[in-house]
Structure formats: C-alpha cells, structure tokens
Design a protein around this motif. Structure first.
Motif, PDB file in Angstrom:
ATOM      1  N   ASP A   1      92.105 -52.434 -67.785  1.00 32.64           N
ATOM      2  CA  ASP A   1      93.013 -51.289 -67.896  1.00 32.64           C
ATOM      3  C   ASP A   1      92.598 -50.401 -69.068  1.00 32.64           C
ATOM      4  OD1 ASP A   1      94.468 -52.287 -65.807  1.00 32.64           O
ATOM      5  OD2 ASP A   1      96.014 -53.204 -67.058  1.00 32.64           O
ATOM      6  N   GLY A   2      92.581 -49.119 -68.827  1.00 33.29           N
ATOM      7  CA  GLY A   2      92.235 -48.168 -69.874  1.00 33.29           C
ATOM      8  C   GLY A   2      90.752 -47.919 -70.028  1.00 33.29           C
ATOM      9  N   ALA A   3      89.933 -48.605 -69.240  1.00 28.90           N
ATOM     10  CA  ALA A   3      88.485 -48.404 -69.344  1.00 28.90           C
ATOM     11  C   ALA A   3      88.106 -47.029 -68.798  1.00 28.90           C
ATOM     12  CB  ALA A   3      87.751 -49.486 -68.569  1.00 28.90           C
ATOM     13  N   HIS A   4      86.974 -46.536 -69.241  1.00 31.16           N
ATOM     14  CA  HIS A   4      86.459 -45.271 -68.735  1.00 31.16           C
ATOM     15  C   HIS A   4      86.268 -45.372 -67.224  1.00 31.16           C
ATOM     16  CE1 HIS A   4      83.646 -41.945 -68.009  1.00 31.16           C
ATOM     17  NE2 HIS A   4      84.074 -41.429 -69.135  1.00 31.16           N
ATOM     18  N   PRO A   5      86.511 -44.301 -66.478  1.00 30.31           N
ATOM     19  CA  PRO A   5      86.403 -44.360 -65.009  1.00 30.31           C
ATOM     20  C   PRO A   5      85.041 -44.798 -64.488  1.00 30.31           C
ATOM     21  CG  PRO A   5      87.556 -42.370 -65.679  1.00 30.31           C
ATOM     22  CD  PRO A   5      87.054 -43.013 -66.937  1.00 30.31           C
ATOM     23  N   LEU A   6      83.980 -44.619 -65.273  1.00 35.60           N
ATOM     24  CA  LEU A   6      82.658 -45.044 -64.825  1.00 35.60           C
ATOM     25  C   LEU A   6      82.469 -46.560 -64.889  1.00 35.60           C
ATOM     26  CD1 LEU A   6      80.307 -42.394 -66.486  1.00 35.60           C
ATOM     27  CD2 LEU A   6      80.788 -42.653 -64.036  1.00 35.60           C
ATOM     28  N   THR A   7      83.291 -47.260 -65.640  1.00 31.82           N
ATOM     29  CA  THR A   7      83.116 -48.687 -65.842  1.00 31.82           C
ATOM     30  C   THR A   7      83.225 -49.425 -64.509  1.00 31.82           C
ATOM     31  OG1 THR A   7      84.129 -48.473 -68.028  1.00 31.82           O
ATOM     32  CG2 THR A   7      83.912 -50.685 -67.131  1.00 31.82           C
ATOM     33  N   GLY A   8      82.215 -50.223 -64.218  1.00 29.07           N
ATOM     34  CA  GLY A   8      82.164 -50.972 -62.965  1.00 29.07           C
ATOM     35  C   GLY A   8      81.420 -50.266 -61.859  1.00 29.07           C
ATOM     36  N   CYS A   9      81.101 -48.981 -62.046  1.00 32.78           N
ATOM     37  CA  CYS A   9      80.349 -48.230 -61.038  1.00 32.78           C
ATOM     38  C   CYS A   9      78.849 -48.442 -61.222  1.00 32.78           C
ATOM     39  CB  CYS A   9      80.650 -46.739 -61.146  1.00 32.78           C
ATOM     40  SG  CYS A   9      82.355 -46.290 -60.822  1.00 32.78           S
ATOM     41  N   ARG A  10      78.089 -48.261 -60.159  1.00 32.34           N
ATOM     42  CA  ARG A  10      76.633 -48.297 -60.284  1.00 32.34           C
ATOM     43  C   ARG A  10      76.193 -47.047 -61.042  1.00 32.34           C
ATOM     44  NH1 ARG A  10      75.243 -44.425 -56.570  1.00 32.34           N
ATOM     45  NH2 ARG A  10      73.006 -44.589 -56.923  1.00 32.34           N
ATOM     46  N   ALA A  11      75.181 -47.216 -61.862  1.00 35.99           N
ATOM     47  CA  ALA A  11      74.607 -46.078 -62.583  1.00 35.99           C
ATOM     48  C   ALA A  11      73.484 -45.494 -61.743  1.00 35.99           C
ATOM     49  CB  ALA A  11      74.064 -46.521 -63.938  1.00 35.99           C
ATOM     50  N   PRO A  12      73.544 -44.224 -61.403  1.00 39.13           N
ATOM     51  CA  PRO A  12      72.424 -43.607 -60.687  1.00 39.13           C
ATOM     52  C   PRO A  12      71.228 -43.472 -61.621  1.00 39.13           C
ATOM     53  CG  PRO A  12      74.035 -41.954 -61.304  1.00 39.13           C
ATOM     54  CD  PRO A  12      74.618 -43.277 -61.700  1.00 39.13           C
TER      55      PRO A  12
ATOM     56  N   VAL B   1      74.686 -49.767 -69.864  1.00 31.93           N
ATOM     57  CA  VAL B   1      74.346 -50.087 -68.480  1.00 31.93           C
ATOM     58  C   VAL B   1      73.876 -51.535 -68.432  1.00 31.93           C
ATOM     59  CG1 VAL B   1      72.950 -49.477 -66.470  1.00 31.93           C
ATOM     60  CG2 VAL B   1      73.707 -47.686 -68.060  1.00 31.93           C
ATOM     61  N   ARG B   2      74.537 -52.333 -67.627  1.00 33.79           N
ATOM     62  CA  ARG B   2      74.219 -53.741 -67.528  1.00 33.79           C
ATOM     63  C   ARG B   2      72.851 -53.944 -66.897  1.00 33.79           C
ATOM     64  NH1 ARG B   2      79.554 -56.271 -64.640  1.00 33.79           N
ATOM     65  NH2 ARG B   2      78.002 -56.349 -62.978  1.00 33.79           N
ATOM     66  N   PRO B   3      72.251 -55.122 -67.028  1.00 32.30           N
ATOM     67  CA  PRO B   3      70.934 -55.360 -66.426  1.00 32.30           C
ATOM     68  C   PRO B   3      70.895 -55.162 -64.921  1.00 32.30           C
ATOM     69  CG  PRO B   3      71.409 -57.046 -68.054  1.00 32.30           C
ATOM     70  CD  PRO B   3      72.678 -56.248 -67.888  1.00 32.30           C
ATOM     71  N   ASP B   4      72.051 -55.323 -64.238  1.00 25.26           N
ATOM     72  CA  ASP B   4      72.070 -55.140 -62.788  1.00 25.26           C
ATOM     73  C   ASP B   4      72.317 -53.694 -62.380  1.00 25.26           C
ATOM     74  OD1 ASP B   4      74.708 -55.013 -63.573  1.00 25.26           O
ATOM     75  OD2 ASP B   4      75.441 -56.535 -62.183  1.00 25.26           O
ATOM     76  N   GLY B   5      72.337 -52.776 -63.352  1.00 26.63           N
ATOM     77  CA  GLY B   5      72.446 -51.363 -63.024  1.00 26.63           C
ATOM     78  C   GLY B   5      73.857 -50.850 -62.859  1.00 26.63           C
ATOM     79  N   TYR B   6      74.848 -51.601 -63.288  1.00 27.54           N
ATOM     80  CA  TYR B   6      76.239 -51.149 -63.251  1.00 27.54           C
ATOM     81  C   TYR B   6      76.709 -50.823 -64.663  1.00 27.54           C
ATOM     82  CZ  TYR B   6      76.531 -52.380 -58.365  1.00 27.54           C
ATOM     83  OH  TYR B   6      76.320 -52.413 -57.007  1.00 27.54           O
ATOM     84  N   VAL B   7      77.614 -49.866 -64.757  1.00 31.43           N
ATOM     85  CA  VAL B   7      78.115 -49.445 -66.064  1.00 31.43           C
ATOM     86  C   VAL B   7      79.073 -50.511 -66.585  1.00 31.43           C
ATOM     87  CG1 VAL B   7      79.373 -47.677 -67.335  1.00 31.43           C
ATOM     88  CG2 VAL B   7      77.869 -47.013 -65.431  1.00 31.43           C
ATOM     89  N   GLY B   8      78.728 -51.080 -67.747  1.00 31.83           N
ATOM     90  CA  GLY B   8      79.594 -52.072 -68.362  1.00 31.83           C
ATOM     91  C   GLY B   8      80.624 -51.458 -69.286  1.00 31.83           C
ATOM     92  N   TRP B   9      80.292 -50.290 -69.828  1.00 34.32           N
ATOM     93  CA  TRP B   9      81.189 -49.597 -70.751  1.00 34.32           C
ATOM     94  C   TRP B   9      80.704 -48.167 -70.902  1.00 34.32           C
ATOM     95  CZ3 TRP B   9      79.174 -47.660 -75.402  1.00 34.32           C
ATOM     96  CH2 TRP B   9      80.124 -47.067 -76.274  1.00 34.32           C
TER      97      TRP B   9
END
Length: 502
Positions: free
Chosen positions: A387-398, A464-472
């Motif tokens: 809760d409260g995380a930036h909207p990009l958190t958890g999304c794949r990073a292009p 950006v996490r090693p798997d290419g998703y935004v961690g924060w």
C-alpha cells in the motif's frame, strides 16, 4: 555441498533456472532422465515477454536469428487476430521455433556458464531433513546421492519433486481433447499461419523447419472424458478434410499425438527446501502456446531469489515471494486457457455467435484487443505492491532509453538489480545508501532520460529487479528523503551484504 542447487528436469524451464543460478555464482546440477533432447515437443511459440526475458541477459539473439516472426497472435483461433504491433515492447511478435531447438540453445548457455547438466540421470527420491535435501539418482544401472541446499522441480506434470515434497496438485481432469501432427504437406496452404473454425472442427497449420508442418486441431468428438487411444494418420487426415475440404497431401508423420485440457495447480510453489516451476507447478490446455513461456518466466522470477537465499544475502521472506507472485500467474493461465478451450470447442450456433461477437470486439475495440494481446504475450503480468507504493512498483520495466547510446536491458545482462538515478534531484547520490547498494548496479543517466511513457516521466529513481520488474520507484524531490527511501528499498528487496559496486 550445502550451497548446491539441484534442478530436476532439463527442459527450457530448468535450463533457464540453471542459467540464472550460475550467473549469480551458485553451484548448479541439472538432472534430466532423457538421454537426448525430445524432438517431439508441443511447444512452438515464444511470446514477446519471454523474448524480453532472454534479452535481459543478452540470450535472445540466436532465437531471433532462427525463429519465424509472426506479428500477431490468436485467442481461441478467432478469425480476428491480435495485433502485437501496438504493444510497448521491442519485440512485438511471436517466434515460431521448435522447443527442441530452444532447449538446445538454453543448455549450451547453461553449460557455458558452468552448470553441470547430466542427461540420462533419473531422480527416484528426494528427502528434506530441514538443513539440506538428499537426492537419490539412477544412471547407467548405478545409483548415487547428491546433497543440495534446495531442489527445484522443473520435471513436468508428473513431477517426482512435487511428489517428494507432498505438494497437492489440485484441479480437474480433462473434459476436452485435441489432436496434433507434425507431417509433410505436398499442397500446403499459403502464409505463415493458417487457422480455421467450422462446425466440423478448429484447426491451425504452422510451417516447421525441414519442410514439415504442424497441424493442431479440435473436433466435435473431442468433447469427452474418455481417452480414445493412439491417434492414427488416417483419423487425423479425415479430421483435417472435414474442416478444410482437403488433407493438403498429408503424409510421412514424424509425430501424432493427443492432448487434453486437464488443469491443475500446485498448492505451494515452495515448501521447505523444495521449489516448483513450469509444468510441475501448473498444467493446462496448450491454448495460445503459453506453456513454455510461463515456465521460463517462473524460472526468471525464482532464479535471483533462490540464488540470494543460497548465498546468504536474501532479506527475510524473499524466497516466499516466489509463490506469492507466480501462483496467481499460474491460476490466470489456467483461467484463460480454459476459456479458450470452451470457445474453440463451441461447435453449435451459440458457439458460432460467441465467436462472432468476440471477433467483432477485437476488430472494433482496440482496448479489448490490446488487453487480450498483453495477456497472451505475458506483458500484462504485474506483481503485488505494498500500500502506498509508486504505481510502477510490480510492473515490468520496458527497455528504457537511458542515454543516446544505451538502454536498460544493456545494463541487466550480468543478472544484478539496477538502481536508476534519473538525475532529477540535485544532491542525490545512490552511493550514499552505503552497504545497501552491494550487489546492485548503479546507473546515473548523463541527462534526464527521454521517455515517451507518461508513467515514467516524473520518476526520480527506480530499482529494477533482476527479473526486469520494478521493485521500487519514487518521485521524491528532496535528496535526503530520496536517499532514505533508496536505502530502505535496497535493504528490503536485496539485503545489505558486502560486495563490489560498479
């Protein structure tokens, strides 16, 4: 060796997991019971997100060179295909390449990275004593044992590892079947993909290497809970004739097979020192060609988390997030493949009306079309965020352009997370986060990166996490506050062990 990971299963899922573990420096053994790569595999399609996954490590080029590119996909073999062109990816297409070749390429990479891949080695038992797992193996009429910190079950729907871990495989038995043949066609239809639906059956024809074609189809008599026995060429030829009016000169089958819509999901993707990935974790109808893709993406999510755990630098609970993030993806895959099965098998006036309506929506409603395309391609996956995380958190990073000459994926080939500083906050230095930046690649853009994506426009820094998703990600504009946020994000996601920074 307590730091060793044993992977049971040498298909694409197990081999990609081996690549990720070796990239992090984890001793890795892959045990595969088959002596040779199976040339008769159902998977033929590599979707955009899987190409991105390989591209994050620079491992995609040979597949791009060898695979056929199809700029669209299908949902339930509807006449209106899904255009991948509008998708936000460098790879707006699927690749057609036999799974056998994908397996060979991934094994070459795994072995080049130092993985010990043993073919013809069958696992008979695994025992977790709480501190390590003992793996019993048969090979060349002899037996031996291996000790491992963790065992990964990438060994298919009849997984030995899942049985040893006593993990329930929950779901339903098949209610619909399909037939598949790799054959020579003397009079093949034109074009890269042929698809057709009639009241007599649903059919797709795709060219294969060496002058062969793959035909996959469903017929009205496939709505059954009884297994009808082995598929013959005469039966298959007759089914194709009913749909297309011709057997296209079919002969010389190298493979004829039936498959079903049995759908099951492992209750736990991780239990003690056992983890599951790919078909060992989820079984479903191969509608849309997503199976291999979901498995490789399981391995990508698991690899960095398992490596950090084995090497002793994972924050508390990191490995448990594998189940939390990937189990819903498995459930979603079962849902949409079952939905496609129902549509493909709807051989009735009502079924035809449903197909017509969905086809119209795809053709006339770009948002509906793109949503289906993103789901099929794997690009829509988003992981839960606090809760409260930036909207990009958890999304794949292009593949963001970081400078005139460099993109994000270029920075991720060594398998480390990447801390991006978009040079928007004067006085902020990612290095001031101290030990929390160990094992993390830092990149400060020489000038604010140009983004055509509005959701990235105001980001000050992102991990950006090693798997290419935004961690924060953060839009903080105060240097001290941004430093504090960065330190917390790094510690939460990647621990704060010692290591080199570059």
């Amino acid at each position: 060796m307590a730091e060793r990971v044993v992977i049971v299963g040498g298909g694409p899922t197990g081999l990609w997991l081996a690549c990720e573990l070796r990239l992090a420096g984890v001793t890795t053994v892959v045990l595969e019971q088959e002596l040779e790569v199976d040339q008769h595999s159902r998977a033929l399609t590599v979707h955009p997100r899987t190409i991105e996954t390989l591209a994050l490590r620079g491992a995609h080029r040979q597949l791009l060179a060898e695979g056929g590119r199809i700029p669209s996909g299908h949902f339930a073999v509807l006449d209106s295909r899904l255009d991948f062109g509008p998708l936000d990816t460098d790879f707006p297409f699927t690749l057609t390449i036999p799974q056998a070749r994908t397996t060979e390429l991934l094994q070459q990479r795994a072995e080049a990275l130092g993985a010990d891949v043993r073919r013809g080695h069958r696992v008979t038992e695994c025992k977790d004593d709480g501190t390590a797992v003992t793996v019993a193996v048969e090979a060349d009429a002899a037996t031996y044992e291996l000790e491992a910190a963790y065992v990964a079950g990438c060994d298919g729907t009849r997984s030995v590892v899942r049985r040893c871990a006593d993990i329930p495989f929950e779901g339903s038995r098949f209610t619909a079947l399909g037939t598949l043949g790799d054959v020579v066609l003397d009079d093949p239809p034109p074009g890269p993909v042929t698809s057709r639906w009639t009241m007599q059956g649903t059919l797709m024809i795709v060219p294969l290497p060496a002058g062969r074609h793959r035909i996959a189809m469903h017929s009205p008599e496939d709505a059954t809970t009884e297994w009808p026995g082995e598929l013959t060429l005469d039966e298959f030829r007759e089914r194709v004739r009913r749909v297309t009016g011709s057997d296209h000169g079919m002969h010389s089958p190298s493979w004829l097979s039936r498959f079903g819509n049995t759908s099951r999901l492992a209750r736990h993707y991780r239990k003690g020192r056992f983890v599951l990935a790919g078909d060992a974790a989820h079984q479903h109808m191969p509608a849309g060609g997503v199976g291999l893709n979901v498995g490789v993406q399981d391995a990508m999510n698991l690899g960095w988390k398992l490596a950090a755990t084995v090497l002793g630098r994972a924050p508390e609970g990191l490995l448990d997030t594998y189940h939390a993030e990937r189990y819903p993806v498995g459930a979603d895959t079962i849902e949409h493949t079952q939905a496609q099965t129902s549509i493909m098998m709807g051989f009735s006036p009502q079924g035809a009306a449903l197909r017509s309506l969905l086809g119209t929506l795809i053709a006339e409603r770009p948002q509906f079309r793109d949503a289906l395309a993103e789901r099929l391609s794997g690009l829509s996956v988003r992981y839960p965020a606090a809760d409260g995380a930036h909207p990009l958190t958890g999304c794949r990073a292009p593949n963001l352009r970081l400078s005139p000459t460099e993109h994000l994926f270029d920075r991720m080939e060594d398998g480390r997370p990447v801390l991006l500083d978009f040079a928007r906050v004067e006085g902020f230095d990612a290095g001031s986060a101290g030990d929390a930046t160990a094992h993390v690649a830092r990149y400060r853009c020489p000038r604010p990166a140009e983004h055509t994506r509005p959701d990235w426009a105001g980001v000050s820094a992102a991990l950006v996490r090693p798997d290419g998703y935004v961690g924060w990600a953060s839009q903080e504009t105060d240097a001290a506050a941004l430093t504090h946020e960065t330190r917390n994000a790094l510690a939460t996601l990647h621990g704060s062990g010692q290591g080199s920074i570059r």
